[in-house]
Design a protein around this motif. Structure first.
Motif, PDB file in Angstrom:
ATOM      1  N   UNK A 355      24.534  54.734  -0.354  1.00 40.60           N
ATOM      2  CA  UNK A 355      23.823  55.741  -1.142  1.00 40.60           C
ATOM      3  C   UNK A 355      24.216  55.648  -2.617  1.00 40.60           C
ATOM      4  N   UNK A 356      23.221  55.373  -3.448  1.00 43.93           N
ATOM      5  CA  UNK A 356      23.455  55.355  -4.901  1.00 43.93           C
ATOM      6  C   UNK A 356      24.630  54.480  -5.286  1.00 43.93           C
ATOM      7  N   UNK A 357      25.562  55.055  -6.046  1.00 46.24           N
ATOM      8  CA  UNK A 357      26.687  54.299  -6.591  1.00 46.24           C
ATOM      9  C   UNK A 357      27.620  53.768  -5.512  1.00 46.24           C
ATOM     10  N   UNK A 358      27.507  54.262  -4.264  1.00 46.83           N
ATOM     11  CA  UNK A 358      28.351  53.736  -3.183  1.00 46.83           C
ATOM     12  C   UNK A 358      28.116  52.248  -2.977  1.00 46.83           C
ATOM     13  N   UNK A 359      26.921  51.766  -3.352  1.00 47.10           N
ATOM     14  CA  UNK A 359      26.614  50.341  -3.198  1.00 47.10           C
ATOM     15  C   UNK A 359      27.445  49.478  -4.135  1.00 47.10           C
ATOM     16  N   UNK A 360      28.099  50.105  -5.131  1.00 49.51           N
ATOM     17  CA  UNK A 360      28.956  49.328  -6.040  1.00 49.51           C
ATOM     18  C   UNK A 360      30.277  48.921  -5.392  1.00 49.51           C
ATOM     19  N   UNK A 361      30.582  49.513  -4.250  1.00 50.09           N
ATOM     20  CA  UNK A 361      31.836  49.190  -3.553  1.00 50.09           C
ATOM     21  C   UNK A 361      31.823  47.715  -3.152  1.00 50.09           C
ATOM     22  N   UNK A 362      32.788  46.913  -3.643  1.00 50.92           N
ATOM     23  CA  UNK A 362      32.770  45.487  -3.303  1.00 50.92           C
ATOM     24  C   UNK A 362      33.131  45.247  -1.834  1.00 50.92           C
ATOM     25  N   UNK A 363      32.369  44.370  -1.191  1.00 50.74           N
ATOM     26  CA  UNK A 363      32.668  43.930   0.182  1.00 50.74           C
ATOM     27  C   UNK A 363      33.293  42.543   0.119  1.00 50.74           C
TER      28      UNK A 363
END
Lengths: 388, 388
Positions: A355-363
């Motif tokens: 959701x939103x900025x959560x997609x910036x979390x690097x995998x």
């Protein structure tokens, strides 16, 4: 933790624990840097470090010249003496023991394995004893500097008491593993759930260093997750946490062995993948390795099985990101030997569902050498030296 | 927080903060009890409490007789003077302001509402000013003991700077709300996301008191969740946390406005429920209230809509329990005005999908009076007095 022989933890005042933990996990730091980082006075840092230096755990590196405006005395960073003490780590699986011996910085110095022909507690303990004994002699000078042993296994483990409440793979219930292993080896023993142990290793010595929050997802027969939130491992008020394998992602998906339906594990666990592969190909004896080989060769139906599994894992990871927002997420485990088949669908569904900025979390998606599990057990043992 | 006039936080040494927080959230506690609970010496407790007593925030209750073995001096518990200071809380919605004035223990002393005809920042601020002014005079002696104002609204809020980064309902972006409201009212202003504010209120003054971990799920137009893990609110490394509304529960479910598919909110948000109700009945103008009435009257298709929504919420809550294992979960929000239609399906799917002992986590499912949202804003303001 179960004391064998001489096992005193180094934990003293909170300031000493903080100083030791910082230098151990973040590398050489000057006293000034420690004071600033930990909100302590310089005098408090010096006082906290002194006994650790006297005992040989910390030492002062040669002063580095500082030049430029504001340069005062040259800084002499404090660093850890990695070979001051060694730690054995053993991961117990249903058919094998994997062991390592690590230094204080969790660098692996030697590894060993022993097959298990029997999973009853006595047989496993006897093999643990032999494995540990061998590791302590590689090289022999390790033996007299090793006082601690970390054990890890999958299942419900009470880390505080060393009790294995339930381990389905080993068919163990209420086994006082810590106590028995301490009596057998004479070492101070810690016991931890394998995923939590691996998370501890990443948090202190891997990609999670310095992170206030962090998640490690393991993919294999089971699908698990270790979570660090607000700087500490999440253990769950009822002993359950990180059960990403049992997050629902498809309400109309297959029944799961947990009693739920459409859980990540019911779609992406190794058994689920093999079952789907057999069903789609009509080959009731197809193995996982064969399914991987066929999928890599372009078998569309089998590629679809791995894609669906990767999507389910990606949705589960997105749930972690949306709910707790970790700084980074590492996805690993023996299941990721087929990493090439999983990588794209995991990322695609994660990006769609975060959701939103959560997609910036690097995998970080990477396979996991099996010795890493044993290193996790050793890391928990190192923590038992450092923490109160 | 934005200082208006005299706004000094009481936060002193960590011990003082710990003593004040414990007495405030857990009620009267003796010095001995505080020392034991907080791992402090009696002398440290006395030293920490003294300025708080001198300033009138704490007082000593009459000594209670202690009898029986081990009874020493009679204990004089420390308690909070609730009317030492008052706090205004305002929740900003798209069409209304809801305000409360609370005492130091977050007891609501008066409430007020003002409709909003416009959502531009200047109009909203002007109305906030009028609402606050009215609350400060009910009764007039509140005014000179009120120095703080808490604002809450849905959206992405930077609590530290008082900046509203994005609020979809108000169509606000990058509004320095804290700063402007402080200038307008002369009060010290905190701004917080509404769900996080409500969670803060439950954590300090409600069902979350004393819990190391705790979850509050709000059901309405949006479906949100506030999480406390390891004793602190989870805020998310990228500003996203508690987004239970965007956890996937049905991979083949409807598209969600977030770009994902099968999210909890796409099935159980108010808009989704109304859309499904219209589709199933063929009445394109059916309202939520009408759908609730018909479902209560036994309309099977509409009951099915609420059951599906409740199931989706239950799966989302199970994801929270499986991943972070909170001590308890409260489910609330304006959507639960139709509580009777949701309760059973939420519980059924939670119980099916909670993994093992996670199912022991108690669920409280209850409607939420709208003033509670404003009380949440006031609770954050109280925290700003107490915490560093």
């Amino acid at each position: 933790m179960f004391p064998g022989s001489d096992t005193g933890s180094l934990a003293g005042a909170p300031a000493a624990t903080a100083v030791f933990t910082t230098v151990l996990t973040e590398g050489p730091v000057s006293r000034v840097g420690l004071a600033r980082r930990l909100g302590l006075s310089s005098a408090a840092v010096t006082k906290a470090a002194r006994p650790l230096i006297e005992l040989g755990y910390l030492h002062e590196l040669a002063a580095t010249e500082r030049t430029g405006p504001g340069a005062g005395r040259p800084a002499s960073p404090l660093a850890v003496r990695a070979d001051r003490e060694f730690f054995v780590g053993v991961k117990i699986t249903a058919d094998e023991l994997i062991g390592v011996i690590c230094d204080l910085c969790a660098q692996v110095r030697a590894t060993a394995r022993r097959p298990l022909t029997d999973t009853d507690v006595d047989s496993v303990l006897a093999e643990v004893g032999r494995l540990v004994d061998g590791l302590l002699d590689t090289p022999p000078e390790h033996r007299h500097r090793t006082r601690r042993l970390g054990l890890s296994l999958s299942g419900d483990v009470d880390h505080t008491t060393g009790l294995v409440r339930y381990s389905p793979f080993l068919h163990w219930r209420h086994v006082p593993l810590g106590e028995r292993a301490a009596r057998l080896t004479g070492l101070a023993v810690t016991v931890e759930n394998d995923v939590k142990a691996l998370t501890a290793a990443e948090h202190w010595f891997g990609e999670g260093v310095g992170a206030e929050s962090f998640a490690l997802v393991t993919v294999g027969t089971g699908i698990g997750c270790g979570l660090v939130v607000n700087g500490r491992l999440v253990s769950g008020a009822y002993g359950v946490a990180g059960e990403i394998g049992h997050v629902v992602v498809d309400a109309s998906g297959p029944d799961c062995h947990c009693g739920g339906r459409g859980c990540v594990e019911s779609i992406a666990g190794t058994d689920a993948i093999v079952a789907q592969a057999r069903e789609r190909t009509g080959h009731p004896d197809l193995t996982l390795d064969e399914a991987v080989t066929l999928a890599r060769g372009g078998h569309e139906l089998l590629r679809g099985v791995f894609t669906r599994a990767g999507n389910a894992i990606g949705c589960g990871i997105a749930a972690v990101a949306n709910l707790v927002g970790p700084t980074r997420i590492v996805v690993s485990g023996e299941g990721l030997a087929a990493y090439d088949l999983f990588d794209a669908p995991i990322r695609t569904s994660f990006e769609r569902q975060a959701f939103g900025a959560a997609a910036r979390c690097p995998l970080t998606i990477r396979p996991l050498p099996f010795e890493e599990w044993a290193r996790g057990a050793a890391a928990v043992s190192i923590q038992s030296l450092v923490l109160p």
